[in-house]
Design a protein around this motif. Sequence first.
Motif, PDB file in Angstrom:
ATOM      1  N   THR A 172      -0.681  -1.843   6.902  1.00  0.00           N
ATOM      2  CA  THR A 172      -1.990  -1.791   5.963  1.00  0.00           C
ATOM      3  C   THR A 172      -3.034  -0.945   6.447  1.00  0.00           C
ATOM      4  O   THR A 172      -3.036  -0.397   7.576  1.00  0.00           O
ATOM      5  CB  THR A 172      -2.400  -3.383   6.037  1.00  0.00           C
ATOM      6  N   GLU A 173      -4.208  -1.178   5.840  1.00  0.00           N
ATOM      7  CA  GLU A 173      -5.316  -0.262   6.216  1.00  0.00           C
ATOM      8  C   GLU A 173      -5.743  -0.690   7.499  1.00  0.00           C
ATOM      9  O   GLU A 173      -5.957  -0.020   8.461  1.00  0.00           O
ATOM     10  CB  GLU A 173      -6.346  -0.510   5.264  1.00  0.00           C
ATOM     11  N   GLU A 174      -5.895  -1.947   7.709  1.00  0.00           N
ATOM     12  CA  GLU A 174      -6.328  -2.611   8.983  1.00  0.00           C
ATOM     13  C   GLU A 174      -5.414  -2.105  10.127  1.00  0.00           C
ATOM     14  O   GLU A 174      -5.729  -1.732  11.174  1.00  0.00           O
ATOM     15  CB  GLU A 174      -6.361  -4.066   8.833  1.00  0.00           C
ATOM     16  N   GLU A 175      -4.115  -2.171   9.866  1.00  0.00           N
ATOM     17  CA  GLU A 175      -2.980  -2.010  10.921  1.00  0.00           C
ATOM     18  C   GLU A 175      -3.384  -0.546  11.113  1.00  0.00           C
ATOM     19  O   GLU A 175      -3.007  -0.347  12.349  1.00  0.00           O
ATOM     20  CB  GLU A 175      -1.681  -2.584  10.502  1.00  0.00           C
ATOM     21  N   ALA A 176      -3.345   0.428  10.185  1.00  0.00           N
ATOM     22  CA  ALA A 176      -3.467   1.607  10.604  1.00  0.00           C
ATOM     23  C   ALA A 176      -4.782   2.162  11.448  1.00  0.00           C
ATOM     24  O   ALA A 176      -4.546   2.723  12.300  1.00  0.00           O
ATOM     25  CB  ALA A 176      -3.318   2.358   9.073  1.00  0.00           C
ATOM     26  N   ARG A 177      -5.870   1.658  10.892  1.00  0.00           N
ATOM     27  CA  ARG A 177      -7.011   1.799  11.507  1.00  0.00           C
ATOM     28  C   ARG A 177      -7.181   1.322  13.093  1.00  0.00           C
ATOM     29  O   ARG A 177      -7.341   2.006  13.824  1.00  0.00           O
ATOM     30  CB  ARG A 177      -8.454   1.148  10.946  1.00  0.00           C
ATOM     31  N   ALA A 178      -6.497   0.112  13.135  1.00  0.00           N
ATOM     32  CA  ALA A 178      -6.553  -0.298  14.472  1.00  0.00           C
ATOM     33  C   ALA A 178      -5.729   0.410  15.471  1.00  0.00           C
ATOM     34  O   ALA A 178      -6.019   0.827  16.525  1.00  0.00           O
ATOM     35  CB  ALA A 178      -5.756  -1.751  14.453  1.00  0.00           C
ATOM     36  N   PHE A 179      -4.611   1.277  15.031  1.00  0.00           N
ATOM     37  CA  PHE A 179      -3.793   1.811  16.007  1.00  0.00           C
ATOM     38  C   PHE A 179      -4.177   3.141  15.931  1.00  0.00           C
ATOM     39  O   PHE A 179      -4.454   3.717  17.224  1.00  0.00           O
ATOM     40  CB  PHE A 179      -2.354   2.128  15.276  1.00  0.00           C
ATOM     41  N   LEU A 180      -4.967   3.709  14.921  1.00  0.00           N
ATOM     42  CA  LEU A 180      -5.446   5.095  15.156  1.00  0.00           C
ATOM     43  C   LEU A 180      -6.636   5.283  16.178  1.00  0.00           C
ATOM     44  O   LEU A 180      -7.090   6.083  16.772  1.00  0.00           O
ATOM     45  CB  LEU A 180      -5.840   5.694  13.759  1.00  0.00           C
ATOM     46  N   THR A 181      -7.504   4.212  15.938  1.00  0.00           N
ATOM     47  CA  THR A 181      -8.524   3.909  16.887  1.00  0.00           C
ATOM     48  C   THR A 181      -8.380   3.340  18.481  1.00  0.00           C
ATOM     49  O   THR A 181      -9.327   3.440  19.178  1.00  0.00           O
ATOM     50  CB  THR A 181      -9.707   3.090  16.171  1.00  0.00           C
ATOM     51  N   ASP A 182      -7.176   3.107  18.447  1.00  0.00           N
ATOM     52  CA  ASP A 182      -6.848   2.519  20.065  1.00  0.00           C
ATOM     53  C   ASP A 182      -6.828   3.558  20.742  1.00  0.00           C
ATOM     54  O   ASP A 182      -6.197   4.652  20.648  1.00  0.00           O
ATOM     55  CB  ASP A 182      -5.629   1.662  19.731  1.00  0.00           C
ATOM     56  N   SER A 183      -7.602   3.425  21.933  1.00  0.00           N
ATOM     57  CA  SER A 183      -7.231   4.515  22.829  1.00  0.00           C
ATOM     58  C   SER A 183      -6.443   4.306  24.123  1.00  0.00           C
ATOM     59  O   SER A 183      -6.410   5.131  25.038  1.00  0.00           O
ATOM     60  CB  SER A 183      -8.870   4.999  23.247  1.00  0.00           C
ATOM     61  N   ALA A 212      -0.260  -4.006  -2.663  1.00  0.00           N
ATOM     62  CA  ALA A 212      -0.834  -4.968  -3.565  1.00  0.00           C
ATOM     63  C   ALA A 212      -1.459  -6.212  -2.729  1.00  0.00           C
ATOM     64  O   ALA A 212      -2.479  -6.793  -3.328  1.00  0.00           O
ATOM     65  CB  ALA A 212       0.323  -5.311  -4.363  1.00  0.00           C
ATOM     66  N   ALA A 213      -0.681  -6.634  -1.705  1.00  0.00           N
ATOM     67  CA  ALA A 213      -0.931  -8.018  -1.285  1.00  0.00           C
ATOM     68  C   ALA A 213      -1.376  -8.027   0.325  1.00  0.00           C
ATOM     69  O   ALA A 213      -1.401  -9.363   0.604  1.00  0.00           O
ATOM     70  CB  ALA A 213       0.216  -9.098  -1.717  1.00  0.00           C
ATOM     71  N   GLY A 214      -1.166  -7.004   0.913  1.00  0.00           N
ATOM     72  CA  GLY A 214      -1.346  -6.890   2.240  1.00  0.00           C
ATOM     73  C   GLY A 214      -0.228  -7.393   3.322  1.00  0.00           C
ATOM     74  O   GLY A 214       0.921  -7.749   2.571  1.00  0.00           O
ATOM     75  N   ILE A 257      -0.045  -3.353 -10.353  1.00  0.00           N
ATOM     76  CA  ILE A 257      -0.224  -4.173  -9.222  1.00  0.00           C
ATOM     77  C   ILE A 257      -1.115  -3.533  -8.082  1.00  0.00           C
ATOM     78  O   ILE A 257      -1.670  -3.953  -7.182  1.00  0.00           O
ATOM     79  CB  ILE A 257       0.872  -4.968  -8.653  1.00  0.00           C
ATOM     80  N   VAL A 258      -1.008  -2.310  -8.098  1.00  0.00           N
ATOM     81  CA  VAL A 258      -1.743  -1.380  -7.186  1.00  0.00           C
ATOM     82  C   VAL A 258      -3.171  -0.856  -7.511  1.00  0.00           C
ATOM     83  O   VAL A 258      -4.165  -0.897  -6.797  1.00  0.00           O
ATOM     84  CB  VAL A 258      -1.173  -0.171  -6.742  1.00  0.00           C
ATOM     85  N   THR A 259      -3.292  -0.837  -8.892  1.00  0.00           N
ATOM     86  CA  THR A 259      -4.608  -0.256  -9.393  1.00  0.00           C
ATOM     87  C   THR A 259      -5.474  -1.496  -9.729  1.00  0.00           C
ATOM     88  O   THR A 259      -6.533  -1.320 -10.055  1.00  0.00           O
ATOM     89  CB  THR A 259      -4.568   0.701 -10.569  1.00  0.00           C
ATOM     90  N   ARG A 260      -4.970  -2.751  -9.801  1.00  0.00           N
ATOM     91  CA  ARG A 260      -5.792  -3.951 -10.433  1.00  0.00           C
ATOM     92  C   ARG A 260      -5.668  -4.780  -9.154  1.00  0.00           C
ATOM     93  O   ARG A 260      -4.866  -5.459  -9.121  1.00  0.00           O
ATOM     94  CB  ARG A 260      -5.346  -4.160 -11.623  1.00  0.00           C
ATOM     95  N   GLY A 261      -6.918  -5.110  -8.672  1.00  0.00           N
ATOM     96  CA  GLY A 261      -6.951  -6.472  -7.780  1.00  0.00           C
ATOM     97  C   GLY A 261      -6.193  -6.168  -6.362  1.00  0.00           C
ATOM     98  O   GLY A 261      -5.750  -7.355  -6.179  1.00  0.00           O
ATOM     99  N   SER A 262      -5.779  -4.957  -6.204  1.00  0.00           N
ATOM    100  CA  SER A 262      -5.044  -4.748  -4.920  1.00  0.00           C
ATOM    101  C   SER A 262      -5.407  -5.142  -3.595  1.00  0.00           C
ATOM    102  O   SER A 262      -6.831  -4.785  -3.520  1.00  0.00           O
ATOM    103  CB  SER A 262      -4.003  -3.618  -5.068  1.00  0.00           C
ATOM    104  N   ALA A 263      -4.935  -5.375  -2.520  1.00  0.00           N
ATOM    105  CA  ALA A 263      -5.504  -5.734  -1.422  1.00  0.00           C
ATOM    106  C   ALA A 263      -6.178  -4.419  -0.951  1.00  0.00           C
ATOM    107  O   ALA A 263      -7.193  -4.246  -0.194  1.00  0.00           O
ATOM    108  CB  ALA A 263      -4.309  -5.981  -0.354  1.00  0.00           C
ATOM    109  N   ALA A 264      -5.234  -3.138  -1.238  1.00  0.00           N
ATOM    110  CA  ALA A 264      -5.944  -1.776  -0.793  1.00  0.00           C
ATOM    111  C   ALA A 264      -7.295  -1.678  -1.336  1.00  0.00           C
ATOM    112  O   ALA A 264      -8.160  -1.007  -0.885  1.00  0.00           O
ATOM    113  CB  ALA A 264      -4.852  -0.766  -1.176  1.00  0.00           C
ATOM    114  N   LEU A 265      -7.373  -2.030  -2.642  1.00  0.00           N
ATOM    115  CA  LEU A 265      -8.778  -1.738  -3.352  1.00  0.00           C
ATOM    116  C   LEU A 265      -9.804  -2.573  -2.907  1.00  0.00           C
ATOM    117  O   LEU A 265     -10.914  -2.350  -2.934  1.00  0.00           O
ATOM    118  CB  LEU A 265      -8.466  -1.735  -5.098  1.00  0.00           C
TER     119      LEU A 265
END
Lengths: 661, 426
Positions: free
Chosen positions: A113-124, A464-466, A593-601
């Motif tokens: 997910t976006e959070e999982e990606a960001r957490a890993f990429l910013t982990d030093s 869509a749902a995280g 499901i990706v362009t309407r009300g998705s977790a990513a959006l």
Amino acid sequence: MKRLIALFTVAAVVAVPVALDAAPPLRKKKKRAAAEAPPAATAEPDTSEKKARIAPATAGPLLDRSFVTGAAARLDETIDAALQKAGVAPAPPAGDAVFLRRLYLDAAGRIPTEEEARAFLTDSRPDKRPVLIDRLLQSPAYTMQMFNWLAGMLRVKDDYGRGAKSWLYEDWLKEQLTANRPWDAMVRGMLTAEGKLNTSGASGFLLRDAQMPLDGMSNMLTTFLGADVSCAQCHDHPFAEWTQKDFYGMAAFFGASDGFHEDTFRRIRRLSRSEALPPGSRGILNQILGGNPFEMVDLDRQRLRYPEDYKYDNAKPGAKAEPAVIRWEGEANKNPAGIIDTRNPAELREEFAKWMTHPDHPRFAAAIANRLWKKTFGIAVQEPVSDLDNPQAASNPALLAQIAGYMKQAKFDLREYQRILYHTKAYQRAAVAFPEDVKHFLFPGPALRRMTAEQAWDSILTLAAGAQIDRHHLRRGDDLRALAVPDEQITMATLQTLVDEHRTEARRMQAGGAGKKGTRANPRALAPYYEGGPPPARAGLLLARASELPQPAPENHFLRLFGQSDRLVADADTTDGSVPQLLALMNGPVQEIVTRGSAALRGAAEAEGRPEKITALYHAFLSRPPAEPERAQAAAALRDGLALPDLAWVLLNSREFLFVQ
Amino acid sequence: MKTSGHGPSEITRRLFVERLARTAFGLSVLPFVPGRGLSETAAPARGAGFGAAKAVIVLQLSGGLSQIDSFDPKTGTSKGPGEPLGTKAGYQLTSYLPETAKVADKLCVIRSMTAKVGVHESARYLMRTGYDQRGTVVHPVPGAWAQHYLGASHDTLPSSVCINRNAAHGNGFLPATMSPLPVLDPDEGLKNSRPAANDATRDKRLALLKSMDSAFAAKVQDASVNACNDFYESTLKLMNGKDLEAFNLSGEAADLRDRYGRNRFGQGCLLARRLVEGGVRFIEVESEGWDMHKDIEGGMEERGREFDAAFAALISDLESRGMLQHTLVAVTTEFGRKPTFDGSGRGHHPLVFSCVLAGGGVKRGFVHGSSDAAGGRVAGDPVTVGELHATMGWALGLPLEQAVTSPAGRPFTLGNNARPVAALFA
């Protein structure tokens, strides 16, 4: 060229079974004569395979980290030596974003997910990669993706025909994976299981082919041993030296076993057609009793005969086949894996299982190690995985021997073995173009490939749902077991009661399958079967992971469109492209499901400014921030009338989304 | 690919591009590059009917058509509820097929089909692929064989379509792009072909997508990028262009739609005709409900009537458009039904049954082979399912003798080495 040594005729060569410390004790079997009535029914717990249910989960890593990193380093030495010899440069190391996305797809079966990606990429932290490897290998998502992989290999399907369902077997496979049961023990469990489809999970493997046991044998040898015997089923293999006699010798180990009981089937059919029952009874009874004719039992004699049109002079047409194991060139005569006692027909399966899963078996460890290598790197050390007859034909024979060795040292622990592979430098390099010739690929890096159907579906669900999609677990076996009726209780007198009492359950069970036309998994009908609560449903789609949907998915489901195997033959999953695939991504319910009300959006909407919103979507779809020109382009498009959902549509339809780099 | 000193043929070029496409985009074939096939490079003079058909429509009657109550009427104890019906072609049908009787002079009836399999699923598989069902390999349908030998039949439309049924792995061991495209409801047409956004938005989305994809392609640095752009272009062309109209029945005249019958099978037959016109080569249309263990009379009055109307409409429609001569229509089933009529229905009977061909170079108003007086066994000129498949392949002009090696290294031919039935061709 492989040369097959004369068959080991075993009737006279008898030895005490070798005790193995890794092997669970073999259970004593109930003997059952061919003509005898079925044994009295027990209450219906899964007794076939006590070990599986009782065995505690191997929670922590079995191998310590220094062993894992040491093994990975030695694999890298072997790979790099071959690359150097061939003058092929290894690919550069993969950046964090590429590694992250690849590992999530391989070990968890979906993109982060976006959070999982960001957490890993910013982990030093310097050890963030090994930490992520360990975490994903012990997540529920690990079981899900491994189930998909196994299901394609073992041809797992819900429906065994005439109302019989393999739900309990599917649950059993998931339990094995969650408990991380060693592969050898798991295979022994499948090969020696007894009992009914409705009461014994492990028996579902052999019952899958109960009505075509020779085809089952062929698949078993190809899948578990890489012994390419499918030709020898009907005639001597034209190229390799497998003979038809070899094939029948192997199949004879299952010649005293019976899986489909025609008599039971006919009796149930006759009774359920009775005019005395109310209309609609047949369908209800099919659901409840469909599994009854499927039961693995052992008889007191081996019944397999050579075919009537057998045309070689080493056996008589129609004569009884002698159980005998095949052997490979170079296999030591004293190999304990080859010592088999064929005197007791009712023990033939046990003996066969012991032989096949023995650590000294010349192919068993190599076959599974090679298959998991392919799963990890996109290409196997020896291709195709179904033919290991000549290990010298591997792209790197030393590597094949080495991975087989680590499989044994890991005591057939599939998770630990994969942990070793994920730690190699080779795995953590940039992907290389998929080669024209897979048989000589030397692994300068993993091969670039399209997501599998399951990876694509599970990734779209993630958008869509995280990450909550990992929480819904389809478990239908308990319902099946709860309704199991012992054979001897099936009489005219009881049928009426069964119909009356189980009308509701039967309907529910019918809905729990894929349905006749298999048009679409009905979200409401499947809902009661989920542990962790029913998954969300949107745009007519049930947002459950591929492993938690009917097996295989209904034919016009996204999964099938993208190449999920129909489970008719082994390893039939494809990553081929097609027009309907593109149409589905551009116009179908998945883009909805990706362009309407998705977790990513939702994540993007919460971000501060326009650049941050764009970055959030890139993290969600591609697990990386946008490059500067990409951000500028996207920003320009947003100024020019497109909105965030349009950007989501574009990212979904981008080729980068569908590929595992 | 190993070459042996010859210049690259069209096929090797196609395979080469295909490999490249697979490299970066997981596409096994460039689906929309109509290939010149092997038959053109390797087709010497052949016998009558070879290559006469440009397209094949297979009407699958699932469950097992009773030959005695349709195309092979019997008298005496075998006689069913229907009456014999004479035709202008000189052979008899039953009274359940009055419309078919009117086009009898255009049909080639095979009354000597024979097989061994009497179980639905296996028989259906055999009839669809020409091979016995196995647990180790899946065999292709004739449309996939044709695409293998001849290349794609159109630059945007699929080469094979199956109507009222699933594709069920119709590509067999051939690439998935040769699998028939399923149309589960003829009225609905091709799924997901309606754009999800309005034109202006869609154009902007596509422009952005294109620039993103080119960045990825540059990064992956693979020569197949341009090849793959064709693939996306083709899909867009299909979505935007008028080729998609081939899937849309609403353009057909209401009275013609009525003549085919306003049911899934009837409309499926009409869709099949449209698709042949559009450039699709191989179309299957399934009709379910022929497993008449009970009440053949009711079954033939319902299913039989639907079939009768649709089949006759299809034949005369194709004929009036001048398409019948190059379109082979085949009526197939799973097996026949027993000669013993219990007053209600009949059991499964694979030993002798009937199939029907029309168009595509076969004889007109002709009966091939015969069953015995009771209708229980073949009396003359038996035709196996493999031979029927070889016959379809022959009509399509496929090099039947050229085996295809499956990925597992086993050789296969269309019809499992059976020969086409030469006597069927005019």
